[in-house]
Design an enzyme around this catalytic site. Structure first.
Site, PDB file in Angstrom:
ATOM      1  N   TRP A 191       3.848  59.184 -59.314  1.00  0.00           N
ATOM      2  CA  TRP A 191       3.366  59.305 -57.942  1.00  0.00           C
ATOM      3  C   TRP A 191       4.486  59.906 -57.074  1.00  0.00           C
ATOM      4  O   TRP A 191       5.648  59.499 -57.188  1.00  0.00           O
ATOM      5  CB  TRP A 191       2.951  57.925 -57.383  1.00  0.00           C
ATOM      6  CG  TRP A 191       2.537  58.055 -55.954  1.00  0.00           C
ATOM      7  CD1 TRP A 191       1.298  58.392 -55.497  1.00  0.00           C
ATOM      8  CD2 TRP A 191       3.373  57.923 -54.799  1.00  0.00           C
ATOM      9  NE1 TRP A 191       1.310  58.479 -54.134  1.00  0.00           N
ATOM     10  CE2 TRP A 191       2.571  58.198 -53.670  1.00  0.00           C
ATOM     11  CE3 TRP A 191       4.719  57.623 -54.608  1.00  0.00           C
ATOM     12  CZ2 TRP A 191       3.060  58.175 -52.368  1.00  0.00           C
ATOM     13  CZ3 TRP A 191       5.217  57.596 -53.311  1.00  0.00           C
ATOM     14  CH2 TRP A 191       4.383  57.862 -52.206  1.00  0.00           C
ATOM     15  N   ARG A 433      -3.143  48.434 -55.863  1.00  0.00           N
ATOM     16  CA  ARG A 433      -3.446  48.740 -54.452  1.00  0.00           C
ATOM     17  C   ARG A 433      -4.628  47.886 -53.974  1.00  0.00           C
ATOM     18  O   ARG A 433      -5.508  48.377 -53.269  1.00  0.00           O
ATOM     19  CB  ARG A 433      -3.736  50.224 -54.247  1.00  0.00           C
ATOM     20  CG  ARG A 433      -3.407  50.698 -52.841  1.00  0.00           C
ATOM     21  CD  ARG A 433      -3.947  52.082 -52.534  1.00  0.00           C
ATOM     22  NE  ARG A 433      -3.407  52.596 -51.280  1.00  0.00           N
ATOM     23  CZ  ARG A 433      -4.015  53.456 -50.487  1.00  0.00           C
ATOM     24  NH1 ARG A 433      -5.191  53.946 -50.808  1.00  0.00           N
ATOM     25  NH2 ARG A 433      -3.452  53.866 -49.375  1.00  0.00           N
ATOM     26  N   LYS A 466     -12.834  64.846 -49.027  1.00  0.00           N
ATOM     27  CA  LYS A 466     -11.615  64.633 -49.810  1.00  0.00           C
ATOM     28  C   LYS A 466     -11.935  63.454 -50.720  1.00  0.00           C
ATOM     29  O   LYS A 466     -12.025  62.323 -50.257  1.00  0.00           O
ATOM     30  CB  LYS A 466     -10.447  64.314 -48.881  1.00  0.00           C
ATOM     31  CG  LYS A 466      -9.160  63.918 -49.605  1.00  0.00           C
ATOM     32  CD  LYS A 466      -8.024  63.696 -48.615  1.00  0.00           C
ATOM     33  CE  LYS A 466      -6.802  63.086 -49.281  1.00  0.00           C
ATOM     34  NZ  LYS A 466      -5.740  62.776 -48.317  1.00  0.00           N
ATOM     35  N   TRP A 467     -12.168  63.721 -51.999  1.00  0.00           N
ATOM     36  CA  TRP A 467     -12.586  62.695 -52.966  1.00  0.00           C
ATOM     37  C   TRP A 467     -11.326  62.141 -53.618  1.00  0.00           C
ATOM     38  O   TRP A 467     -10.693  62.814 -54.416  1.00  0.00           O
ATOM     39  CB  TRP A 467     -13.525  63.318 -53.995  1.00  0.00           C
ATOM     40  CG  TRP A 467     -14.066  62.381 -55.027  1.00  0.00           C
ATOM     41  CD1 TRP A 467     -13.346  61.533 -55.826  1.00  0.00           C
ATOM     42  CD2 TRP A 467     -15.436  62.188 -55.403  1.00  0.00           C
ATOM     43  NE1 TRP A 467     -14.172  60.828 -56.662  1.00  0.00           N
ATOM     44  CE2 TRP A 467     -15.464  61.209 -56.428  1.00  0.00           C
ATOM     45  CE3 TRP A 467     -16.644  62.747 -54.981  1.00  0.00           C
ATOM     46  CZ2 TRP A 467     -16.648  60.799 -57.036  1.00  0.00           C
ATOM     47  CZ3 TRP A 467     -17.821  62.337 -55.587  1.00  0.00           C
ATOM     48  CH2 TRP A 467     -17.828  61.365 -56.599  1.00  0.00           C
ATOM     49  N   ASP A 468     -11.023  60.897 -53.271  1.00  0.00           N
ATOM     50  CA  ASP A 468      -9.777  60.282 -53.725  1.00  0.00           C
ATOM     51  C   ASP A 468     -10.049  59.326 -54.888  1.00  0.00           C
ATOM     52  O   ASP A 468     -11.199  58.903 -55.116  1.00  0.00           O
ATOM     53  CB  ASP A 468      -9.135  59.530 -52.550  1.00  0.00           C
ATOM     54  CG  ASP A 468      -7.623  59.513 -52.615  1.00  0.00           C
ATOM     55  OD1 ASP A 468      -7.068  59.646 -53.719  1.00  0.00           O
ATOM     56  OD2 ASP A 468      -6.996  59.335 -51.552  1.00  0.00           O
ATOM     57  N   MET A 469      -9.013  58.942 -55.593  1.00  0.00           N
ATOM     58  CA  MET A 469      -9.123  58.012 -56.734  1.00  0.00           C
ATOM     59  C   MET A 469      -7.736  57.413 -56.882  1.00  0.00           C
ATOM     60  O   MET A 469      -6.839  58.053 -57.406  1.00  0.00           O
ATOM     61  CB  MET A 469      -9.506  58.834 -57.964  1.00  0.00           C
ATOM     62  CG  MET A 469     -10.076  58.106 -59.141  1.00  0.00           C
ATOM     63  SD  MET A 469      -8.932  56.965 -59.925  1.00  0.00           S
ATOM     64  CE  MET A 469      -9.921  56.390 -61.254  1.00  0.00           C
ATOM     65  N   ASN A 470      -7.593  56.180 -56.365  1.00  0.00           N
ATOM     66  CA  ASN A 470      -6.237  55.693 -56.118  1.00  0.00           C
ATOM     67  C   ASN A 470      -5.683  54.652 -57.073  1.00  0.00           C
ATOM     68  O   ASN A 470      -4.764  53.934 -56.708  1.00  0.00           O
ATOM     69  CB  ASN A 470      -6.143  55.167 -54.686  1.00  0.00           C
ATOM     70  CG  ASN A 470      -5.797  56.280 -53.723  1.00  0.00           C
ATOM     71  OD1 ASN A 470      -4.925  57.091 -54.008  1.00  0.00           O
ATOM     72  ND2 ASN A 470      -6.477  56.344 -52.596  1.00  0.00           N
ATOM     73  N   CYS A 515      -8.398  64.545 -55.017  1.00  0.00           N
ATOM     74  CA  CYS A 515      -7.137  63.875 -54.752  1.00  0.00           C
ATOM     75  C   CYS A 515      -7.139  62.627 -55.605  1.00  0.00           C
ATOM     76  O   CYS A 515      -8.181  62.013 -55.824  1.00  0.00           O
ATOM     77  CB  CYS A 515      -7.078  63.509 -53.268  1.00  0.00           C
ATOM     78  SG  CYS A 515      -5.675  62.464 -52.827  1.00  0.00           S
ATOM     79  N   ASP A 537       1.233  63.321 -52.812  1.00  0.00           N
ATOM     80  CA  ASP A 537       1.395  62.671 -51.505  1.00  0.00           C
ATOM     81  C   ASP A 537       2.777  62.971 -50.939  1.00  0.00           C
ATOM     82  O   ASP A 537       3.040  62.689 -49.774  1.00  0.00           O
ATOM     83  CB  ASP A 537       1.228  61.153 -51.647  1.00  0.00           C
ATOM     84  CG  ASP A 537      -0.238  60.751 -51.677  1.00  0.00           C
ATOM     85  OD1 ASP A 537      -1.099  61.601 -51.375  1.00  0.00           O
ATOM     86  OD2 ASP A 537      -0.528  59.582 -52.003  1.00  0.00           O
TER      87      ASP A 537
END
Ligand code: GLA
Length: 710
Positions: A191, A433, A466-470, A515, A537
Site C-alpha cells: 500500500w 479496516r 470510483k469503484w473501491d475495494m479496500n 481503485c 494512495d
C-alpha cells in the site's frame, strides 16, 4: 515444400499450418510464434521471436526429444501447457484429479481450427485426454496490427457421470528461447508504494509471483518480462506476458539447470481447487504475450497499443480533468462543503467533480456504514440531487465513490444479512479496516449490489463511479456451498466484472475508475470494463515518478489517474513545488486532490494555467506513444504532429547544469518547432544531440517542452 494450409484466407494470413508436420505459425507485424505436437500429441513450442516463415519454423521441428537421463523429462521448458503427468518435472500448468484418483493427463489430439474475423485470427487446438472425458482446447488469437498474442484454455468435462477436480488451470505457458543469460522484470509493492520496477537476474529454480488476496494486489502485478540481460529502453529482445484477471493469480517462472526458461500463469493461487461437473466448461482468462525486438520501451508501447485497441471500452475518448475531495475532507463531507469545492474546481477548469467516501449511511468514519448505500440525510438533507444539479450547472460531470464489495459489521446490511460475507464455520471473521468482504459469488449478494448501483447511477444522474475495494480476502469460505466452495475465488471476480458490464450497458454514459486502496486492482481484466485506474494512495509527486514508471511498463497513460495534492504530503511529509506536482500528474490523467478551499489566489491562478496547458497537451499524453528515459529524468509522448517532453529534476549536486535531453520517436528528416519559444529544431539534432531544457533553480524542478512538426 510443406503443404501450407490456412483454412480461410491465404498463406499470407496471420495463422498458417503444415498439417503433415503438425506445425502452426502465428504472425504479427514484428514477431512470429511457432508450435507443433510431439509424437505423443503434447503441444510444444518451436519459436517465439522475430518474423519467420512457415518453412523456417517447420525446419525447427525435429524428431521427438529423448530424456538425457532417467531423472529428466524430455520436453520440460518447451511445452505449451505442461500438464501434470508422464515424465514432466517442471511447474504444471494443468493439473486435475479424476474421480478414480488418477491425476496424470495424457494428450490426444483431435484437430485444429483457424477462424478469421475482421480484427484478427484465432487458432484452436482441440485435445481430449486419452482415457478420461476431459476435453482441452488451447486458443491463440492474433490481432490485426498488434504484436500481442492472446492465449487461453477451455476445459470441458465431456463425461456423463463423474466430476473432475481441477487443481490448477493456467491460461498458457510461454516458453522463452534459449539465451546465455536471463533477466526478469516485474513489479513489487505494498500500500502506498505500488509498481516498483525490479529488474534482476532470473535465479535458477522457480520464481513465483502471486496474489492470494482475492484482488490483483499492490504487492505484485500479473505480468513478467524476460530478456537476456542485454535489453535497454530502446534495444534488445524482450519476451513478456500479462494476465487479464483481477482476482488471485499465480505466475511461475522456471529456469532449469541447463538454462531453459518457461513461465506459466493463471487464476487462483496454490491450494484452491475447483470442480467440473459433467457437461461443464471452464474457460480461463486470457494470458497475453508479446515479443519485442526493440527493448522495454517498444514492449511497453506494444502493450499500451493493445490496451487502447483491444482492452479499454472507450479508447478514443480523452479523460477529463477531475477533482476528488478525499484528501481535502476525509470523512467530513457535507453539501455546503462539496458545493464550495465544486465552485472552486469549476473556476480552475476542472471537468469532473468526484465526491469520495462519507456520503452514505452512518459513514462518518471507517468504522461504520459500508453496505448502507442510502445518502446520509444529516449531511445531504435533500439527497444528492441538489449537489449533482449544482455540479452539472457548473459545467462539470459528477462522480461518486462506492465500495460495493464491502460491509462494516456496524451497518444495517450486516445486521440483516450476517451470512452474506466470506466466512468459514468455527472461524473468526477477521476485519481489516473494520470491514468484511461480501461474497459476490453468491448471486443473492451480487444481484443486491447491481440493484442499488443501477438505481443510484440512474436516479442521481451519476456520470462516474470510483469503484473501491479496500481490503484483502480472509476466511474465504461459503459454508452453504459444500459442492465447490473454492469457486468463489473465481466467481467473486466474475461477478464484479458482470456488474460493471451490466452497469455500463444500462448507463452508456457512465465511466468507471478502478481503485483498491490505491493500485490493488489494476490489470488488463479490470481495464476492459473501466476507463481509468488509481495507481496509488501515495500522491507524493516524487514517489509517484517511480510508481508511474513501474505502472507504465504495461499500462497506458490514458488510464492513469494522477492527482496534485497538498504540502507537506500526508504519507511522506515532503514539500514539493506546485508546478512539479502538476507536471508529474500531467503525465497521466490529471486530477486535483488537494484542499483547493485553502489554496491561495496565486496557487489557484497557477493551477488554472497548468490545467489549460494540460488540456492542450492531453491528446498527445493520452493517445501518443510513450518514450521513457529514466537516466535523463524524462518521459515523452509522441504523435505524428506533436511531441511533449517532460523533464524532472527532483534534486541535483553541485549546481551542475544538466545535459541536453535526447528526444526519441522523431523523424531525423523532420523539423520541429518549440511551441513556446518558436525555435525550430532539426529532428536529427533532437535525436542525436538532444534538447537543451532550462529548469528552475533548486529542488523539485521540472519542465514541459511542446514540439510541433512543421
Ligand atoms: C481508499 C482509496 C482512497 C479513498 C478512501 C476512502 O483508501 O484508495 O482514495 O477513496 O479509500 O475511504
Amino acid at each position: 515444400m510443406p503443404n501450407v494450409v490456412a483454412e480461410k484466407g491465404s498463406s499470407l494470413s496471420a495463422i498458417t499450418r503444415d498439417p503433415v508436420r503438425r506445425v502452426w505459425l502465428l504472425r504479427t507485424p514484428s514477431s512470429s510464434y511457432g508450435l507443433t505436437l510431439t509424437g505423443e500429441d503434447a503441444p510444444l513450442n518451436l519459436h517465439w521471436g522475430p518474423p519467420r516463415t512457415l518453412p523456417q519454423v517447420v525446419a525447427l521441428a525435429g524428431p521427438d526429444r529423448v530424456s538425457p537421463n532417467s531423472f529428466e523429462g524430455a520436453d520440460d521448458g518447451w511445452e505449451e501447457l505442461p500438464v501434470d503427468g508422464g515424465t514432466r518435472y517442471g511447474p504444471a500448468a494443468l493439473q486435475v484429479r479424476f474421480a478414480d484418483g488418477t491425476r496424470a493427463i495424457e494428450w490426444a489430439f483431435l484437430g485444429s481450427e483457424i477462424t478469421e474475423a475482421e480484427n484478427g485470427s484465432t487458432l484452436r487446438l482441440n485435445f481430449t485426454d486419452r482415457h478420461y472425458p476431459l476435453k482441452i482446447a488451447l486458443f491463440y488469437r492474433v490481432l490485426e496490427g498488434s504484436d500481442v498474442i492472446e492465449r487461453w484454455v477451455e476445459l470441458e468435462n465431456s463425461g456423463g457421470q463423474e466430476r473432475i477436480e481441477i487443481l490448477r488451470a493456467d491460461s498458457a505457458a510461454w516458453s522463452v528461447p534459449t539465451r546465455p543469460a536471463y533477466r526478469l522484470s516485474h513489479v513489487v509493492g505494498r500500500w502506498g508504494a505500488e509498481f516498483q520496477l525490479r529488474r534482476t537476474e532470473l535465479s535458477s529454480g522457480e520464481t513465483v509471483l502471486t496474489s492470494r488476496r482475492g484482488i490483483t494486489s499492490h504487492h505484485a502485478n500479473p505480468w513478467v518480462m524476460l530478456d537476456a540481460g542485454d535489453a535497454g529502453e530502446e534495444h534488445g529482445e524482450v519476451w513478456g506476458a500479462a494476465f487479464t484477471w483481477s482476482g488471485s493469480w499465480r505466475i511461475t517462472v522456471a529456469r532449469d539447470p541447463v538454462d531453459k526458461v518457461i513461465f506459466t500463469g493463471g487464476f487462483g493461487h496454490e491450494g484452491v481447487r475447483w470442480f467440473l461437473e459433467p457437461g461443464q466448461k471452464l474457460r480461463t482468462p486470457v494470458f497475453a504475450g508479446l515479443y519485442s525486438p526493440a527493448g522495454f520501451g517498444a514492449a511497453s508501447r506494444g502493450w499500451h497499443d493493445y490496451a487502447l485497441r483491444r482492452i479499454l471500452p472507450h479508447p478514443e475518448e480523452v479523460r477529463p480533468v477531475l477533482y476528488n475531495s478525499w484528501e481535502a475532507t476525509g470523512f467530513e463531507v457535507s453539501e455546503s462543503g462539496q458545493v464550495e469545492l465544486a465552485t472552486r474546481a469549476a473556476a480552475i477548469g476542472i471537468e469532473l467533480f468526484v465526491m469520495d467516501d462519507g456520503w452514505f449511511g452512518r459513514r462518518t468514519s471507517d468504522r461504520a456504514g459500508l453496505g448502507d448505500w442510502q445518502v446520509n440525510r444529516d449531511r445531504f438533507p435533500d439527497g444528492l440531487e441538489p449537489l449533482v444539479h449544482e455540479v452539472h450547472r457548473l459545467g462539470m460531470k459528477f462522480g461518486l465513490w462506492v465500495e460495493p464489495e464491502m460491509v462494516n459489521p456496524d451497518s444495517d446490511l450486516y445486521r440483516e444479512h450476517p451470512d452474506w460475507v466470506l466466512r468459514f464455520r468455527n472461524r473468526r471473521r477477521s476485519e481489516l479496516r473494520n470491514q468484511l468482504v461480501l461474497n459476490f459469488a453468491d448471486p443473492a449478494v451480487s444481484d443486491w449490489a447491481f440493484g442499488w448501483l443501477t438505481e443510484l447511477v440512474g436516479d442521481c444522474r451519476i456520470d462516474f463511479l470510483k469503484w473501491d475495494m479496500n481490503r484483502a480476502f480472509s476466511e474465504a469460505g461459503w459454508p452453504e456451498n459444500t459442492g465447490d466452495p473454492d469457486r468463489l475465488w473465481i466467481d467473486h471476480t466474475r461477478a464484479v466484472y458482470r456488474i460493471m458490464d451490466r452497469l455500463r450497458a444500462e448507463h452508456p454514459g457512465l465511466r468507471i475508475e478502478s481503485c483498491s486502496g490505491g493500485g490493488g486492482r489494476i490489470d488488463l481484466g479490470v481495464l476492459a470494463r473501466t476507463d481509468q485506474v488509481w495507481p496509488s494512495d501515495n500522491t507524493d509527486a516524487f514517489d509517484r515518478l517511480l510508481i508511474q514508471e513501474g505502472y507504465s511498463q504495461l499500462y497506458p497513460a490514458r488510464a492513469m489517474t494522477a492527482w496534485v495534492t497538498d504540502n507537506p504530503h500526508f504519507v511522506t511529509g515532503r514539500r514539493t513545488r506546485l508546478e512539479f506536482r502538476f507536471h508529474v500528474a500531467m503525465t497521466g490523467v490529471l486530477g486535483i486532490g488537494g484542499d483547493i478551499s485553502s489554496w491561495s489566489e496565486h496557487e489557484l491562478a497557477q493551477a488554472r494555467e497548468l490545467i489549460a496547458l494540460y488540456k492542450d497537451i492531453r491528446p498527445v499524453v493520452q493517445h501518443g506513444k510513450l518514450y521513457r528515459s529514466p537516466a535523463a529524468g524524462s518521459v515523452q509522448y509522441v504523435t505524428d504532429a506533436r511531441t511533449v517532453v517532460f523533464v524532472f529534476a527532483p534534486t541535483g549536486h553541485f549546481g551542475q547544469s544538466r545535459p541536453p535531453v535526447r528526444v526519441a520517436g522523431l523523424d531525423p528528416e523532420g523539423s520541429y518547432r518549440d511551441e513556446d519559444t518558436g525555435v525550430v529544431h532539426s529532428g536529427a539534432v533532437l535525436l542525436d544531440r538532444g534538447l537543451e531544457i532550462s529548469l528552475p533553480v533548486g529542488d523539485y524542478a521540472s519542465a514541459i517542452v511542446r514540439l510541433r512538426r512543421i
